[in-house]
Design a protein around this motif. Structure first.
Motif, short mmCIF file in Angstrom:
data_model
loop_
_atom_site.label_atom_id
_atom_site.label_comp_id
_atom_site.label_asym_id
_atom_site.label_seq_id
_atom_site.Cartn_x
_atom_site.Cartn_y
_atom_site.Cartn_z
N ARG A 451 0.85 -1.20 0.00
CA ARG A 451 0.00 0.00 0.00
C ARG A 451 0.88 1.24 0.00
O ARG A 451 1.80 1.37 0.79
CB ARG A 451 -0.91 -0.01 1.23
N ARG A 452 0.60 2.17 -0.88
CA ARG A 452 1.38 3.40 -0.99
C ARG A 452 0.53 4.59 -0.55
O ARG A 452 -0.58 4.76 -1.01
CB ARG A 452 1.86 3.60 -2.44
N TRP A 453 1.08 5.38 0.36
CA TRP A 453 0.34 6.51 0.93
C TRP A 453 0.84 7.81 0.31
O TRP A 453 2.04 8.03 0.17
CB TRP A 453 0.54 6.56 2.45
N GLU A 454 -0.11 8.66 -0.03
CA GLU A 454 0.22 10.01 -0.47
C GLU A 454 0.28 10.93 0.75
O GLU A 454 -0.34 10.66 1.78
CB GLU A 454 -0.83 10.52 -1.46
N SER A 455 1.04 12.00 0.61
CA SER A 455 1.18 12.93 1.73
C SER A 455 -0.17 13.51 2.16
O SER A 455 -0.45 13.65 3.35
CB SER A 455 2.14 14.08 1.35
N ALA A 456 -1.02 13.81 1.19
CA ALA A 456 -2.33 14.38 1.51
C ALA A 456 -3.21 13.41 2.30
O ALA A 456 -4.06 13.83 3.09
CB ALA A 456 -3.04 14.81 0.23
N ASP A 457 -3.01 12.10 2.09
CA ASP A 457 -3.82 11.11 2.80
C ASP A 457 -3.54 11.09 4.29
O ASP A 457 -4.39 10.66 5.08
CB ASP A 457 -3.56 9.71 2.23
N LEU A 458 -2.36 11.56 4.69
CA LEU A 458 -1.95 11.46 6.09
C LEU A 458 -2.07 12.78 6.84
O LEU A 458 -1.73 12.85 8.02
CB LEU A 458 -0.50 10.96 6.17
N GLN A 459 -2.54 13.83 6.18
CA GLN A 459 -2.53 15.14 6.82
C GLN A 459 -3.52 15.24 7.99
O GLN A 459 -3.21 15.80 9.03
CB GLN A 459 -2.82 16.23 5.78
N GLU A 460 -4.69 14.67 7.81
CA GLU A 460 -5.69 14.75 8.88
C GLU A 460 -5.25 13.99 10.12
O GLU A 460 -5.34 14.48 11.25
CB GLU A 460 -7.03 14.22 8.39
N VAL A 461 -4.75 12.77 9.93
CA VAL A 461 -4.29 11.98 11.07
C VAL A 461 -3.03 12.59 11.68
O VAL A 461 -2.79 12.45 12.88
CB VAL A 461 -4.07 10.52 10.67
N MET A 462 -2.23 13.26 10.86
CA MET A 462 -1.04 13.92 11.38
C MET A 462 -1.44 15.05 12.33
O MET A 462 -0.84 15.22 13.41
CB MET A 462 -0.20 14.49 10.23
N PHE A 463 -2.46 15.80 11.95
CA PHE A 463 -2.93 16.87 12.82
C PHE A 463 -3.44 16.31 14.15
O PHE A 463 -3.15 16.83 15.22
CB PHE A 463 -4.04 17.66 12.12
N THR A 464 -4.18 15.21 14.07
CA THR A 464 -4.68 14.56 15.29
C THR A 464 -3.53 14.06 16.14
O THR A 464 -3.55 14.19 17.37
CB THR A 464 -5.60 13.39 14.92
N ALA A 465 -2.50 13.48 15.52
CA ALA A 465 -1.35 12.99 16.27
C ALA A 465 -0.62 14.13 16.98
O ALA A 465 -0.12 13.95 18.11
CB ALA A 465 -0.39 12.26 15.32
N LEU A 466 -0.56 15.29 16.36
CA LEU A 466 0.10 16.44 17.00
C LEU A 466 -0.66 16.90 18.23
O LEU A 466 -0.07 17.10 19.31
CB LEU A 466 0.23 17.58 16.00
N ILE A 467 -1.96 17.08 18.11
CA ILE A 467 -2.71 17.64 19.24
C ILE A 467 -2.94 16.61 20.33
O ILE A 467 -3.15 16.96 21.50
CB ILE A 467 -4.05 18.25 18.78
#
Length: 927
Positions: A451-467
């Motif tokens: 499975r290959r992930w694009e950067s845009a696919d991970l942006q929402e979960v990245m924001f959640t991981a930060l907060i």
């Protein structure tokens, strides 16, 4: 399948694409807070909730007294009750609904506990009941529902089981979950209530634990105290007695549950009538669509089972049929152990195998069951095991702090990922694992090679991981293709600094800015204030903040990684800040900037613990800066020197040396790489002072010397020798020797001084002698400092801390010498005049050049930063290698210790045999 080994079977089983949403995480509460009077609540309840009364008296032939099959005596029936003699009693035919007469607050007399309760019909609509809980009793929409079943009878709860349920309550409190139980003061429900009580007392939390008890109205002891008075309108508080020692077959309600739902089907003394409504409520909650849910838009619900008999088996069966995952505690006995043992069976499941397990774990119960009922039990168990992917088993003896959390998260993940609608929803599965902080599952199940992930696919979960402060997930997303620079847009940074930034930290930052006249603090405060300008009215503390001018944030938006690093550092997010620091350019400067900010903020924090944490993190970043610069200096001294003076607008235009000095980072300043540069300043000062003395001496004694060799000797060489104690003999008329000089300049001797009419040296001794004294005194002082500067590291092996302090203070000495002009008087007056004019010119042109120079765009800056990035990677590799080597060394030492213990405590033959077994055939020789 068991929790320990089930993860392996999930791998390489699914394929699909991710339909990613890109909306930012919202922290808005899902609760609905309605304000209205108690009379409005009473009107709503009486209009929508009913009780059931038996209206057909059907005599129970088995009863000795005149008792109806509903369980009530004939005298307890309402007036006008008809007599039923032909039909079998059925609650749907022989009872009738009336507006409920029991609801309000329940006050438990013995302990003063208070909760809410309601008597409601078993046919109540689940949607209406959910509306009561959320809209009118003001419960927040749950992020999770934990339905606990099993152990309804009195029993002694084992210490390990108590630990499991203590952890379960902690999860409920931290996740904002509802706990559903039977609600009575017996068995497991009693112990859960006690754990709820203990956790509520011991944990300071704004959110109370929601424990909802669902019990049968007809099984509640002293329920007459719950019926409202005829004249009660609106608010009603029932006084409920806790008579634990009563030998009544009925149950008393538990005083530690927060809400009690008392299900009525018109019967008295008939248990389990509440099961149907409880199952309907759970099913309704699990199927509700919630916009910001991390569980595919639904509210996750999990069944947690221990021990139990027939009703527990039916509850698990109903949950599995409703696609609700179930966690079973192996070792808790009875039906839970039956299910746990059957999950491990690899062969086809036969009725005989199921019956064998029932007889093994429930011998007394099974022996009393008729054959038909036994077959029903076997059927229910088979139906459960057909959906074994919805079962997760944990062993009671292995229950640790994380086992319960891991089991629940794994159960929810299995249910979600095997659901037909969500099995290809990789983003939803990732959100679920992120919410429960299950990094290993995310690695094994989501981020696979196919499975290959694009950067845009991970942006929402990245924001959640930060907060949510999930540093390991942040690192995982970065390793799997997230572009941090593209992610950190101005909108994202504004959201972080506005809605996910502590107001207390912001106020402490403002206090520090006002208390210390510091350029970096002012810069950082303006940075934060610009992002939070929409919230200035709420955070305004004084006139200073009202009058401050907030400048454009374009410089910092060119450095979004540094802005994110500052966001993490200011809030003491230790591990998260380290992950972000590894991604930044100019990481030495960033580490020193973090050290300075944290040290300053620790001085204004009222909380001693928080101040200590900031100080500790500041020291850690100073250590990182020291070790990284040491790595850089050992690789290339020239580039390391450039790194010291590299400045960046993201840190207020400061460079490494300036930040280290302002932060009092003595360890960094004391490094050899920083002190080589100090030595250079001393040598330069020596040269200036020596040449100045030589020129003055030559001009006073010999104005007509034209031989360059002797001019050099008199201006440089002789002052250099005087530095080491050789006193010039030609500055004192009483000791002047004309035999060692020449008047004509034709001999290889220095030129003699002019003579007066008495043939004595013509020069002002009142100038030359004091000049020599001052020169020798100053040079000796400078020489001593130079020697200490060059050989100070030797002293450092003995007194490291004193050396750091001395070198740190020496930096200021060097800076003072460097800041002073080296132009001799009277020409220095012109230099000062030039400096004043230059300063005035800068002040006049300040408005035209408001924007600071752009850093990181020069070729030399890019080269230096790229090289620093390589050195940073080498440094991080060394840290990880060192940690791994330490772990391996510890394992080796333990193996050696294990061998020594065996040799010391065992006899020789046994020792040889044991070592032979342990080391796979390596024989131990005698002697």
């Amino acid at each position: 399948m068991s929790f320990g080994g089930a993860k392996l079977s999930m791998r390489n089983r699914r394929n699909g694409t991710l339909d990613s949403t890109r909306t930012l995480y919202s922290s808005a509460s899902r609760s609905t807070d309605l304000s209205y009077s108690e009379s409005d609540l009473a009107n709503f309840i009486q209009a929508n909730f009913k009780k059931r009364e038996c209206v057909f008296f059907t005599k129970d032939s088995k009863a000795t007294e005149n008792v109806c099959k509903c369980g009530y005596a004939q005298s307890q029936h309402m007036e006008g009750t008809q007599i039923n003699q032909s039909e079998k009693w059925n609650y749907k035919k022989h009872t009738k609904e009336f507006p409920t007469d029991a609801f309000g607050d329940i006050q438990f007399e013995t302990l003063g506990k208070k909760g809410k309760y309601i008597r409601l019909s078993c046919d109540t609509d689940a949607e209406t009941l959910y509306e009561l809980l959320t809209q009118h009793w003001h419960l927040k929409t749950p992020n999770l529902v934990i339905s606990v079943t099993g152990g309804a009878k009195n029993f002694a709860l084992k210490p390990r089981m108590r630990k499991i349920f203590s952890r379960l309550i902690y999860i409920a409190q931290s996740k904002g979950a509802w706990i559903l139980t039977g609600g009575t003061h017996y068995g497991l429900m009693k112990y859960i209530g006690e754990v709820v009580r203990d956790n509520t007392i011991s944990r300071s939390s704004e959110e109370n634990i929601v424990a909802i008890g669902v019990a049968a109205w007809g099984m509640v002891s002293n329920r007459d105290t719950l019926i409202r008075n005829c004249d009660a309108e609106g608010y009603f508080s029932a006084q409920y007695p806790m008579d634990d020692f009563t030998r009544d077959p009925l149950y008393i309600l538990d005083n530690n549950h927060t809400h009690l739902l008392l299900v009525d089907n018109g019967c008295h003394g008939h248990p389990t009538v509440e099961a149907k409504l409880r199952n309907q409520l759970e099913k309704y909650i699990s199927e509700r669509t919630i916009q910001d849910s991390n569980y595919g838009g639904k509210i996750p619900i999990v069944c947690f089972a221990q021990g139990g008999g027939k009703e527990t088996l039916k509850a698990i069966n109903t949950s599995i049929k409703s696609k609700i995952p179930c966690v079973v505690v192996e070792g808790s006995g009875q039906i839970a152990d039956v299910i746990a043992s059957l999950v491990e069976v690899e062969d086809a499941l036969t009725s005989s195998a199921v019956k064998e397990k029932l007889v093994r774990f429930l011998p007394r119960t099974v022996s009393r069951l008729p054959e038909e009922e036994t077959e029903s039990w076997i059927k229910w168990l088979k139906e459960i095991l057909e959906s074994s992917h919805l079962l997760t088993v944990i062993k009671m003896e292995e229950a640790g702090d994380e086992i319960v959390s891991n089991a629940i998260s794994y159960a929810l993940y299995k249910a979600f990922s095997t659901n037909e609608q969500d099995k290809d929803n990789w983003n939803g599965q990732l959100k679920l694992l992120l919410e429960w902080n299950q990094l290993d599952l995310a690695n094994d199940e989501i981020f696979t090679n196919d499975r290959r992930w694009e950067s845009a696919d991970l942006q929402e979960v990245m924001f959640t991981a930060l907060i949510k402060d999930r540093p390991k997930f942040v690192r995982l997303f970065l390793e799997n293709g997230l572009n941090l620079r593209k992610f950190l847009t101005h909108d994202v940074l504004t959201e972080l600094f506005s809605n996910h930034f502590s107001t207390l930290v912001y106020r402490n930052l403002q206090i520090a800015k006002n208390s210390y006249n510091d350029a970096l603090l002012t810069f950082v405060w303006k940075l934060v204030a610009n992002f939070r300008r929409g919230f200035r009215k709420e955070d305004r503390n004084g006139r200073d903040e009202m009058d401050v001018e907030l400048h454009d944030v374009s410089p910092i938006t060119r450095h979004p990684l540094q802005a994110l690093f500052i966001w993490a550092i200011l809030q003491n997010k230790k591990e998260l800040s380290k992950v972000i620091w590894e991604q930044t350019r100019g990481c030495t400067l960033a580490a020193l900037g973090a050290s300075k900010l944290l040290k300053t903020l620790s001085k204004v924090k009222n909380d001693i613990n928080a101040a200590g944490e900031s100080e500790e993190l500041a020291n850690e970043y100073e250590t990182r800066a020291v070790e990284l610069f040491t790595e850089c200096y050992s690789s290339d001294e020239d580039l390391a020197e450039q790194l010291l003076v590299y400045s960046c607008e993201a840190w207020g235009g400061s460079n490494c040396l300036e930040l280290a000095v302002e932060a009092t980072d003595q360890h960094f300043i004391a490094q050899p790489g920083v002190q080589l540069i100090d030595v250079f300043f001393f040598l330069f000062l020596f040269a200036v002072w020596m040449v100045a003395f030589g020129v003055a001496r030559q001009g006073i004694l010999r104005q007509n010397e034209q031989r360059w060799r002797w001019i050099f000797r008199s201006v440089i060489y002789e002052p250099y020798l005087a530095m080491f104690g050789q006193v010039p003999s030609d500055v004192d008329g009483t000791t002047y020797d004309f035999a060692h000089c020449t008047f004509t300049g034709n001999e290889s001797k220095p030129l003699c001084v002019e003579l007066d009419e008495h043939n004595l040296p013509r020069f002002p001794e009142w100038i030359t002698i004091p000049l020599v004294c001052i020169y020798m005194l100053s040079t000796n002082i400078l020489l001593v400092n130079l020697l200490v500067a060059m050989f100070g590291y030797t002293v450092g092996t003995v007194q490291e801390n004193n050396d750091q302090v001395w070198k740190f203070q020496r930096y200021f000495l060097v800076q003072e010498y460097c800041s002073r002009l080296n132009i001799p008087f009277p020409f220095v007056v012109f230099a000062y005049f030039y400096m004043v004019v230059k300063k005035c010119f800068k002040c006049c042109c300040k408005e035209k050049n408001m924007e600071s120079s752009v850093c990181c765009f020069k070729n030399e800056d890019n080269e230096t930063l790229a090289w620093e990035g390589v050195m940073k990677e080498n440094y991080l590799v060394k840290i990880n290698t060192k940690a791994n080597d330490t772990s391996e060394e510890m394992r080796h030492r333990f193996r050696q210790l294990d061998t020594k213990i065996i040799l010391r405590n065992a006899d020789e033959p046994f020792c040889c045999r044991l070592l032979n077994e342990r080391f796979s055939g390596r024989w131990v020789q005698d002697g």
